[in-house]
Design an enzyme around this catalytic site. Structure first.
Site, mmCIF file in Angstrom:
data_model
loop_
_atom_site.group_PDB
_atom_site.id
_atom_site.type_symbol
_atom_site.label_atom_id
_atom_site.label_comp_id
_atom_site.label_asym_id
_atom_site.label_seq_id
_atom_site.Cartn_x
_atom_site.Cartn_y
_atom_site.Cartn_z
ATOM 1 N N ARG A 33 3.493 -11.097 11.957
ATOM 2 C CA ARG A 33 5.009 -11.319 10.601
ATOM 3 C C ARG A 33 5.889 -11.142 11.533
ATOM 4 N NH1 ARG A 33 7.275 -7.894 8.358
ATOM 5 N NH2 ARG A 33 6.775 -5.987 8.582
ATOM 6 N N ASP A 47 13.934 -7.803 9.819
ATOM 7 C CA ASP A 47 12.452 -6.630 9.852
ATOM 8 C C ASP A 47 13.413 -4.908 9.367
ATOM 9 O OD1 ASP A 47 10.135 -5.532 10.248
ATOM 10 O OD2 ASP A 47 9.653 -7.025 9.326
ATOM 11 N N SER A 62 -2.621 -10.960 -5.934
ATOM 12 C CA SER A 62 -2.482 -11.309 -4.300
ATOM 13 C C SER A 62 -2.941 -12.698 -4.408
ATOM 14 C CB SER A 62 -4.117 -11.074 -3.404
ATOM 15 O OG SER A 62 -4.271 -11.265 -1.942
ATOM 16 N N ARG A 95 0.761 -0.934 -0.055
ATOM 17 C CA ARG A 95 -0.029 0.020 0.063
ATOM 18 C C ARG A 95 0.965 1.054 0.068
ATOM 19 N NH1 ARG A 95 -5.483 -1.545 0.826
ATOM 20 N NH2 ARG A 95 -5.523 0.715 1.309
ATOM 21 N N LYS A 99 12.771 -5.031 1.004
ATOM 22 C CA LYS A 99 14.284 -5.988 1.715
ATOM 23 C C LYS A 99 13.178 -6.413 3.519
ATOM 24 C CE LYS A 99 13.742 -3.929 5.695
ATOM 25 N NZ LYS A 99 12.249 -4.259 6.342
#
Length: 337
Positions: A165, A178, A36, A17, A97
């Site tokens: 996640r 992350d 998706s 998004r 990434k």
């Protein structure tokens, strides 16, 4: 430019998004299609962002005509397979990434892109921001003397459940992949390739790292001290220092709108470094510039550096005892750098 650069996005999550919003403000960009695993989600996303195509399978987007570049915005463990899929279909690719889960996967993706002579770039968006460009200019000018040390942190309090996640090992969770990749990437960009690594971490209940710290010795002789955390709201600053002073990316370095130089004579100055839109616009513009000029990689984030950084993260994970299913796929342990 003969026509707008036509983008396809794989994935409809938060980062997809953000990227779709950036495309609206990037000159010469067009969102052509989105895919998706759920056709309904793809159609809703396409309607919201004005994409002509919506697909319920990633392969359908990869195979679709009228798409120049594919942005891979799926969960971390899918990056390699999705990038390979798009490359095999003849599309240029921008991969969010972390580029892949490990160096072995990254080498597969880079090798295919090079053999097919297709554009490939890591979407390390902070590397294309005006603030980072300004820091690079200041360091290169010698104003602070030779750069000898970088100190950088990136942390926020991740108040999510274990299934989220960021904590889920099956989705490539953990603070290093992350968050830690951000200070690592900028430190190596400023001080040069990593020569030696020392890392420690705190592992959480799900087995992934919730806090990691690492010190790096760089080939040029400098050192960097980096940390990342899901348990602390850190300043998220980055400072590069030399013999004569330092330059700091103010506030959160990944959203720095100014940088401040402070010198040993007591002087300081601040340079405004506003960015376009939500910040992702700059990586879009760089990818499009490279693609339209026929380049196969960005000179600002070369594939050799992407590979080197994946190797560094493999070694950090080896030291802290963190492995993922992706590492076990070929039956071999993580390679050291």
């Amino acid at each position: 430019m003969a026509h707008a650069v036509r983008w396809g996005i794989l994935g409809t999550g938060k980062i997809a998004r953000a990227f779709a919003n950036a495309l609206k403000e990037a000159p010469g960009a067009e969102l052509a299609a989105v895919a998706s695993r759920s056709l309904d989600k793809a159609q809703a996303f396409a309607q919201e962002f004005g994409a002509a195509g919506a697909y319920g399978h990633y392969q359908e987007l990869a195979d679709a005509a009228g798409i120049d570049l594919v942005y891979v915005a799926t969960p971390h463990p899918q990056h390699a397979d999705n990038a390979l899929m798009a490359l095999r279909a003849g599309k240029g690719v921008l991969v969010e990434k972390p580029f892949t889960m490990n160096l072995r996967e990254a080498e597969q993706v880079v090798t295919l892109a090079r053999s097919r002579r297709l554009f490939l770039m890591e979407a390390m968006w902070t590397r294309y921001l005006p603030a980072f460009e300004e820091v690079r200019r200041i360091v290169a000018s010698g104003e602070i003397g030779a750069a000898r040390q970088v100190v950088a942190d990136f942390g926020f309090t991740a108040n999510f459940g274990a299934e989220h996640r960021v904590y889920n090992p099956e989705l490539g969770g953990g603070a290093l992949l992350d968050l830690g990749i951000y200070p690592l990437s900028i430190a190596s960009a400023l001080l040069g390739p990593v020569a030696e690594i020392r890392a420690q971490a705190e592992l959480g209940d799900t087995g992934v790292d919730v806090q990691t710290g690492f010190t790096l010795r760089h080939e040029g002789g400098g050192m960097s001290v980096c940390s990342c955390s899901f348990q602390a709201r850190t300043p998220c600053e980055l400072t590069v220092s030399g013999e004569r002073g330092h330059v700091r990316m103010n506030t959160m370095f990944h959203r720095a709108k100014s940088v401040t130089v402070s010198l040993d004579d007591g002087s300081s100055r601040t340079v405004d470094t506003p960015y376009l839109g939500n910040g992702y616009v700059h990586e879009v513009m760089e990818a499009q510039r490279c693609f339209t000029e026929g380049l196969l990689e960005s000179p600002r984030m070369r594939l050799e550096e992407t590979l080197a950084l994946m190797g560094v993260m493999d070694e950090i994970r080896r030291q802290i005892g963190l492995a993922y299913d992706s590492d076990r796929r070929d039956g071999r342990p993580l390679r050291s750098v």
